[in-house]
Each structure stands twice: as C-alpha cells, then as structure tokens.
Design a protein around this motif. Sequence first.
Motif, PDB file in Angstrom:
ATOM      1  N   GLY A  52      -1.627  19.170  -4.729  1.00  0.00           N
ATOM      2  CA  GLY A  52      -2.057  20.525  -4.392  1.00  0.00           C
ATOM      3  C   GLY A  52      -1.234  21.139  -3.280  1.00  0.00           C
ATOM      4  N   LEU A  53      -1.909  21.868  -2.397  1.00  0.00           N
ATOM      5  CA  LEU A  53      -1.225  22.622  -1.354  1.00  0.00           C
ATOM      6  C   LEU A  53      -0.447  21.713  -0.402  1.00  0.00           C
ATOM      7  N   LYS A  54      -0.993  20.514  -0.099  1.00  0.00           N
ATOM      8  CA  LYS A  54      -0.298  19.592   0.812  1.00  0.00           C
ATOM      9  C   LYS A  54       1.112  19.285   0.297  1.00  0.00           C
ATOM     10  N   MET A  55       1.213  18.940  -0.997  1.00  0.00           N
ATOM     11  CA  MET A  55       2.512  18.567  -1.557  1.00  0.00           C
ATOM     12  C   MET A  55       3.428  19.782  -1.638  1.00  0.00           C
ATOM     13  N   LYS A  56       2.858  20.906  -2.026  1.00  0.00           N
ATOM     14  CA  LYS A  56       3.659  22.127  -2.141  1.00  0.00           C
ATOM     15  C   LYS A  56       4.286  22.473  -0.781  1.00  0.00           C
ATOM     16  N   GLN A  57       3.472  22.398   0.283  1.00  0.00           N
ATOM     17  CA  GLN A  57       3.960  22.732   1.616  1.00  0.00           C
ATOM     18  C   GLN A  57       4.949  21.672   2.125  1.00  0.00           C
ATOM     19  N   THR A  58       4.694  20.405   1.798  1.00  0.00           N
ATOM     20  CA  THR A  58       5.608  19.333   2.210  1.00  0.00           C
ATOM     21  C   THR A  58       6.977  19.518   1.570  1.00  0.00           C
ATOM     22  N   ILE A  59       7.006  19.850   0.281  1.00  0.00           N
ATOM     23  CA  ILE A  59       8.271  20.086  -0.423  1.00  0.00           C
ATOM     24  C   ILE A  59       9.017  21.262   0.215  1.00  0.00           C
ATOM     25  N   GLU A  60       8.270  22.335   0.506  1.00  0.00           N
ATOM     26  CA  GLU A  60       8.884  23.518   1.119  1.00  0.00           C
ATOM     27  C   GLU A  60       9.504  23.158   2.477  1.00  0.00           C
ATOM     28  N   ALA A  61       8.742  22.399   3.280  1.00  0.00           N
ATOM     29  CA  ALA A  61       9.242  22.003   4.603  1.00  0.00           C
ATOM     30  C   ALA A  61      10.446  21.082   4.484  1.00  0.00           C
ATOM     31  N   MET A  62      10.407  20.113   3.557  1.00  0.00           N
ATOM     32  CA  MET A  62      11.506  19.160   3.415  1.00  0.00           C
ATOM     33  C   MET A  62      12.787  19.858   2.983  1.00  0.00           C
ATOM     34  N   LYS A  63      12.686  20.854   2.123  1.00  0.00           N
ATOM     35  CA  LYS A  63      13.885  21.574   1.691  1.00  0.00           C
ATOM     36  C   LYS A  63      14.516  22.313   2.878  1.00  0.00           C
ATOM     37  N   ALA A  64      13.658  22.894   3.733  1.00  0.00           N
ATOM     38  CA  ALA A  64      14.183  23.579   4.919  1.00  0.00           C
ATOM     39  C   ALA A  64      14.800  22.587   5.901  1.00  0.00           C
ATOM     40  N   ILE A  65      14.148  21.431   6.073  1.00  0.00           N
ATOM     41  CA  ILE A  65      14.653  20.404   6.997  1.00  0.00           C
ATOM     42  C   ILE A  65      15.996  19.856   6.517  1.00  0.00           C
ATOM     43  N   LEU A  66      16.111  19.600   5.220  1.00  0.00           N
ATOM     44  CA  LEU A  66      17.373  19.084   4.671  1.00  0.00           C
ATOM     45  C   LEU A  66      18.513  20.070   4.916  1.00  0.00           C
ATOM     46  N   SER A  67      18.201  21.364   4.862  1.00  0.00           N
ATOM     47  CA  SER A  67      19.234  22.383   5.079  1.00  0.00           C
ATOM     48  C   SER A  67      19.773  22.357   6.508  1.00  0.00           C
ATOM     49  N   SER A 115     -12.023  17.955  -5.645  1.00  0.00           N
ATOM     50  CA  SER A 115     -11.396  18.929  -4.752  1.00  0.00           C
ATOM     51  C   SER A 115     -10.821  20.084  -5.559  1.00  0.00           C
ATOM     52  N   VAL A 116     -11.079  21.296  -5.080  1.00  0.00           N
ATOM     53  CA  VAL A 116     -10.497  22.492  -5.687  1.00  0.00           C
ATOM     54  C   VAL A 116      -9.558  23.086  -4.651  1.00  0.00           C
ATOM     55  N   GLY A 117      -8.277  22.701  -4.717  1.00  0.00           N
ATOM     56  CA  GLY A 117      -7.323  23.150  -3.719  1.00  0.00           C
ATOM     57  C   GLY A 117      -7.830  22.819  -2.328  1.00  0.00           C
ATOM     58  N   GLU A 118      -7.683  23.781  -1.402  1.00  0.00           N
ATOM     59  CA  GLU A 118      -8.184  23.603  -0.035  1.00  0.00           C
ATOM     60  C   GLU A 118      -9.533  24.303   0.157  1.00  0.00           C
ATOM     61  N   GLU A 119     -10.058  24.927  -0.925  1.00  0.00           N
ATOM     62  CA  GLU A 119     -11.238  25.769  -0.755  1.00  0.00           C
ATOM     63  C   GLU A 119     -12.550  25.003  -0.793  1.00  0.00           C
ATOM     64  N   MET A 120     -12.609  23.944  -1.605  1.00  0.00           N
ATOM     65  CA  MET A 120     -13.898  23.330  -1.858  1.00  0.00           C
ATOM     66  C   MET A 120     -13.741  21.859  -2.190  1.00  0.00           C
ATOM     67  N   SER A 121     -14.674  21.040  -1.726  1.00  0.00           N
ATOM     68  CA  SER A 121     -14.665  19.625  -2.115  1.00  0.00           C
ATOM     69  C   SER A 121     -16.085  19.088  -2.111  1.00  0.00           C
ATOM     70  N   PHE A 122     -16.307  18.061  -2.925  1.00  0.00           N
ATOM     71  CA  PHE A 122     -17.615  17.422  -3.045  1.00  0.00           C
ATOM     72  C   PHE A 122     -17.396  15.920  -3.131  1.00  0.00           C
ATOM     73  N   MET A 123     -18.386  15.155  -2.716  1.00  0.00           N
ATOM     74  CA  MET A 123     -18.336  13.709  -2.902  1.00  0.00           C
ATOM     75  C   MET A 123     -19.652  13.227  -3.494  1.00  0.00           C
ATOM     76  N   VAL A 124     -19.549  12.388  -4.513  1.00  0.00           N
ATOM     77  CA  VAL A 124     -20.725  11.761  -5.117  1.00  0.00           C
ATOM     78  C   VAL A 124     -20.622  10.258  -4.889  1.00  0.00           C
ATOM     79  N   LEU A 125     -21.703   9.665  -4.382  1.00  0.00           N
ATOM     80  CA  LEU A 125     -21.728   8.230  -4.107  1.00  0.00           C
ATOM     81  C   LEU A 125     -22.550   7.503  -5.154  1.00  0.00           C
ATOM     82  N   LEU A 126     -22.100   6.317  -5.514  1.00  0.00           N
ATOM     83  CA  LEU A 126     -22.811   5.474  -6.470  1.00  0.00           C
ATOM     84  C   LEU A 126     -23.650   4.447  -5.717  1.00  0.00           C
ATOM     85  N   HIS A 127     -24.902   4.304  -6.109  1.00  0.00           N
ATOM     86  CA  HIS A 127     -25.792   3.319  -5.495  1.00  0.00           C
ATOM     87  C   HIS A 127     -26.269   2.353  -6.575  1.00  0.00           C
TER      88      HIS A 127
END
Length: 886
Positions: free
Chosen positions: A262-277, A757-769
């Motif tokens: 999601g957004l984490k990878m997209k932003q990491t790729i963007e940053a890495m391309k700038a850093i490599l330059s 997880s829906v992008g950075e907007e929403m997340s839920f966790m379900v636990l198994l008992h």
Amino acid sequence: LQVEDDDKIGLYSYKVQSTITSRLANTLIQAKMVNNAKRPQHIVFDVQVPKGAFIDNFTMDINGITFTSHIREKSEARKMYAQAKAKGKAAGIVRSNALDMENFKTEVNVPPGMKIQFELHYHEMIRRKLSSYEHVISVKPGRLAKHMEVDVRIIEPQGLRYVHVPNSLGDHFDGMTTISKGEKKAHISFKPTMAQQRKCPTCSSTAVDGNFVVQYDVNRETTGGELEIFNGYFIHFFAPENLDPLPKNILFVIDVSGSMWGLKMKQTIEAMKAILSELRAADQFSLIDFNHNVRCWRDNLVSATPAQVEDAKKYIQSIHPNGGTNINEALLRATFILNEAQNLGMLDPNSVSMIVFVSDGDPTVGELKLTTIQKNVKQSIKDEFSLFCLGIGFDVDYDFLQRIATDNRGMAQRIFGNQETSAQMKNFYNQVSTPLLKKIQFNYPQDSVTDVTQSSFHNYFGGSEIVVAGKVDTENLQHLESIVTATAANAELVMETLRDVEELDGFMKKDRYADPEFTRKLWAYLTVNQMMAERNTAPTAALKRNITKSILQMSLDHHIVTPFTAMLIENPEKDEIMLADQPKDPRKGCCSGTLGLTPNAPNNNNKGIPAWANVTAVPVSYMPEQRSPSVHSRHINRVDNDPHFIIHLPKSQRNICFNIDSEPGKILNLVSDAGTGVVVNGQLVGAKKTESKKLNTYFGKMGFYFKSKGLKVEITTEKITLKDGSYSISLSWADTGHIIRKQLLISVKRESNVTISVGEEMSFMVLLHRVWRNHPVNVDFLGIYIPPENQFSPAAHGLIGQFAAEPEVYIHHQRPGQAPEKPQATMEVKGNKLTVTKGLQKDYRTDRVVGTDVHCWFVHNSGKGFIDGHYKDYLVPHLYSFLKKP
C-alpha cells in the motif's frame, strides 16, 4: 486539555516559555483553568514532550493547594504510590510513549468553582541537523485561551548567524510571530488574541493545534569547533565546515514483506528513487530487498554511474510486497557484501561504508529472537562500518532498531506511516549522506579534564555536530589551549582558540534569562544518554547492572525522570500522591480517548497485535471530596463471552457495561457507516448446552462489507474468506499469509488473529479464541478490535459505532445495593434516568484464562436507555446488511 462540558470550563491562560542557553533548552508549559459549571468536571492536562527530553519538574495547584514533585527510584516510587492508593489517598498520572514525542498526562476531577493550574518543566539538548538547530514545542491547548503566549529566548555565546520561525502552525497565524535578534541573543514571541485563535470568526474551537518550531544556527569561526567552560564544566561543540565529502559504499536493505503493501511501499519506492539520484560518482552501492526470501539487485557493489542508478530505479519500481520478514538473513547478506569488498581490496581506504535498513515490522521468518539478530549483526560488522535504521509506521519495534543501530556506529529514525513518509526518508538520508571525517578521537589532558562523555565518534557528517562534555579543573585551564585536538583518519583538526573563560562568565551572568547551570545540565544530559546506549549494548548482565546503577544515581542527583526513576507528586501534607511513570515497552501504549471494541485478547507478548490494541498505564481521577476506584479499562471498549459489552467513555473516564441476550443464528450490527460504505456485523453461535436454564451465545462469524470496493470478508472459527463478486479466495487459521485485492490487505497470523487494512484509512483485527474441542459446554468464538484512527463518518451507528460520538453521562445518588460489593446509582444519559449497578467484569487481554477485573456500571435490560432504541433494533437479516434507520 480535554473536559466534559466545554462551555463551562474557562481556560484563563496557556503559556509556553522556553529559554535556550548554548543549545540547552529549558521549557515550561503552564495552563490555568476554572470550573464554572454547577457540577464536577474532568480536566485532562495532556502535553507532548520531545522524546529525547528529560522531565525535571511538575507542579499542580488546586484551589491554592500546591502539589510538588520528587524523583525516586522507580520501584520505591511505585511502592509509595501503592501504599497511598491502598489508603484511598492516591491519584494517577502517566507518561506514555508516542512516536517521536511522549505524552505527559494527568486527569483531575474538578469540583464546581475550583481553579487549577498545571506546570510542566523539561529540558533537552537541541541537536544540529542539516546545518540548523531546530527547537520543536508542541502547542495544543485544545480550546480557546483568554491569554495565550509562546515565548522563546535564545542565548548563544558563539553568536547567532540566523533565526527563522517557519509557519508550522498554519497560514491562519501568518505574520503573528515577532522575532527580535541581536548578536548573541534572540527573542521570539507568539501571542494570538482569542479572536485570532478561533478557527473562523463564529467558531468556538481553536486553530492552535500543532508544533511551534524555531530554527537557528551559530557563527563558526574555528576549524576544531567551540569550547565553552562555565561553573566547573566544559562543553566542546565540534562542527567543522568546508571539508570535502568522503566517498561512500552504501547498501540499501528494503523490507518488501506483505505489511509494507500500500502507501508505505509506494512512498518508500518514491523516496528510494530520489535518494538514488543523489548518489555521487565516487560512491559505490547496491540494493537488497527481502521478505521471507532475500534478493540482491547486484551481488556486489557497483559504481553510481547514471546507467547503474537508472537500472536500480527500474528494479525498485518493479517490487510487489508480499510474504514474511527475514531480517536476520537480509542484514547478514548486506554485511557479507561489504566485508567481501573490503577483503578483496575494492574499497577506497578513505571511503565510508554503511548500510541503510528500512523496515516496518518484527521478524516473522528465520531467526526470530531479536537479541540473537543483534549479536549476529554485531559479529558480522566487526566495527568496520555503520548501520542506519529507518522504522516505518506504528507497529515497528523501534527500540530494537535503535539498539542495533547504536551497536553498529549508526542511528535510527522512526518514520510515520503517512503522506510524508517519502519526505521523512529523504530527510534522514540527507543527514547521513555526506560523511566528512571517518573516525574521530578527542584527546583531552588528563590533569585538567575528567568525566568526559561521548569522547569517541565515527563518521562525522556534514551539517551535524558532535558535542563533548566533561568536568574541568579550573586551575589547569591553561593546558587546554594548546592540547585539545580532534584527530581523524583522513584529517587532523586542532582547536585554534579557547573562548575566554572570564568573558563567557561575564556574559552569562549578565543575562537574567541565561541558565547558570547549562554546562552541568548538558553534561548530565549527554552522560545519561551515553550510559543508556552503553547499557543497551552491554555484553554481560553484570556490566548492565552496573550501568543501570550509574544511570539511577545520575537521575537522582540531577532530578530527571529516566526509565529507572519515577516522579512522585505530593501535596504539602503528603497525604495525596500522584505517580508519573513510563511504560516499559513503547509499543504497549494506546492513545488517550481510544474508541474500540476488544474481546479477550492474547497476552502482550504477541507481536501480532497492533499498538492500538495493547494495554497501557491508566490515569485515575483526583477529586478532594470523593474517590473513584482504579479504572483498568485502558481506554478500550470490549465485547466478550455471551456477548458482554464494556464501553469505555474517554471524557468521563467511566466504563459502562451491558449484556445482549439473543439467540444463536441472530446477526448483530456493530458498525454501520453509510458515509464510508462500511459494515461490520457479528453472527451469534450458541454453546453446546444450557447452563442454569440459559444458553450462552458468542460471536462465531464476523462479516465485513466494503461497499465502495464491492468486497466482502467473512471470518469464521475455521477460515477467512475474501469475496469479490463471483471471485473467492480463502485462508485457514492454520495458515500465515496475506490476501491483497483492490488495495485491501488481509493478513493472517496462524491460530491467532487476522487484520484487515484499507490503505491508511481503516483497519480491523479479529482474534480467534480456541477452547478444548471436547469441552461439554464451550465453543470456539471470535473477538474484534477496532482502532480509534479509523476514519468513520458522522453517520456511523451500530452497537459500537454510535459511541464514536461520546454521550454525556452523569452518575449520582450512589446507594447500597442488594449485595454490599454491588452498590447502585442513578445514571442520566440521553434524556433517560436509569438504575445502574457497580460491579466487576473480566478483561482477558493480559490473562486469557483467569482474566483481569474491570470496574464498571452495569446497565440492565440489554443496555436499554444507554444504547439508542432497543437491542433488537440492531438485528440485521444478512451478514453484510447495513442497519436500517429507525
């Protein structure tokens, strides 16, 4: 500042005063309030303190009674607090970790007409980054203040080159900050009127909500830095300019596991391309990306030619995150490449070698023990090069990244998982991308200087600064002029001048704002921080104990709160005690005002639980006339067992409970949000047989519907299924894996939990008992966590969704009940008067078997009067049905 009744609390004054004396900032945050309401009001004093700062004082004045603070060894402080608590004489206060800031928080239940004043003092050393000092002050009054002021004074004996105050609070306050700058002093003032504070001319809310930032730099006349001696201590600021950067050999190690999707990878790729330059022609580099496997773009270092850089960018762009996280193998592969290049004579002797490691989580594949990974990496690096770590997001074990970086001549940085991820990564890289000196050793004369802290350094970078402090023998000061040197592998720098001690002494004593203790405090600050780093990397338990003892003694001697001390706050009679403490694990913290639904959860050692689902220390109300029992709710709502709801109301700091007695097969709506198109429903399953003429029911199936994506997720005690029209894919609870579709991520941890997880907007966790399969009565069931950050719309409803907007609750007329341990009271809520019963319910998050007692007021008749309408109004026909409006 948070209160129950916003219109009835007057915030008379909100002041922040900060004085920076030669890079040491002393900050005071003060708030004065009064309760104009006819009944008691809860007031929360919740301020953010920079993570590296040391809190050294807190006072609270309640109607003329002043509470003052004392630093004690942590276990002693907790013991004294527990004794006071047992006598009903204790109130509570908490420090909780949050990203690069810490929250210092206390809550007070203020009777009608009472005035209250809070004052918090802390100090920190202002670090130089990218050729600038930056002082950040959190300014979040939470409401309009009759008098508001941020006042910053800078006193720098070296002289001020420039002072800049960026518009960090927003365009609303453009032009309202005044700056007056002299040769060695500056004064910054920000005093918005009440009208100027308003978000809009008719708004009752404040626009002051953010960080007030001051940036400056000092004059630099000497090659070897500046030496300041005052009151028996010296401070050596070392920041040589005009040196050519050394070539670097750099390996980028990038986490591409499923959690980076999601957004984490997209932003990491963007940053890495700038850093490599930004790599220089003299640099050598390579890339490693890893999930459960480790892949190398090149098996060896290559020169940073335009063609190689372009090829590396294409490789980065093609990454698709999935799978687990094998940190150990990825870092060992990187160290092998650098060591091999060194052994083959492929590295320039004057070059600097480094690894930049980017990850957002804990290891899930290969070696899982963090101490073993730390040991393996240390043995492989052999003190030959540096490791820099970037931790992305909320769930990363940042403490581990700090330890492993410090252990290997580097540093760590937390990167927030938001739209600024890319900019933050590039900013961090810019700090370490221009090595100027390879290895530095400061040599001070033994007969004049003692207790030197931070005396050995590696890899000095452009735009930064090294600070050394120690005690001096004033009778031998003349030796310092000629002997102080700083040597490096590729340069020798000699201290050219020693600032005239008498001149400095006169200058500091003339200024009424200057801190006369600045050298001592800076030395203590640096010494404690250095000992903390040494403790993290101590090879033996005995050495670690000795370092801990030294840190504790320094903390007590210099009145500062560290992980080994706590602050007791007492009234003059010492019969009212508060405790300022700090959670051991920063990831166990949970924001104040958390709204969520939590069933019995596994113990806190389960790394799969997000930070928002964990337990934190809890503040308890203080009120002279009446005491509230300790609240163990941790600001979380829960649903457990048959199903039993425990709703925590953050503003009033109360827990309200109710049962829903329905039948197997019925479907209850928990969240129905027409605004975002999200539904969460739970279907009940019955126990194997009745007990005491009652059949218990539990959630046996959960349904999630994301209307805008056309996606449905069904979770049972057997499997997890994603449906997209006629397309369907499933994972069983025996799997650990990920499903990704239309930017929705489902991550399953074997026999434990599933996160959606829906992008950075929403997340839920379900636990198994799981229960014993042959149990005569009990059945397997599910629980659900919903974090407060979820961006629901104002239209959200449901048994849980309706409490996103907290109702006002007034509980009074407490009286004996049928049983002595279960008193009754009258609760007024939503226009209803209800009889409620005080009792204990169970929280299974920290103990799955026995559970932990939770105090709450129980609403009878399936929550009637507390929930909107009748519980049957929340029954829906299908697992993905929206709740119909009544």
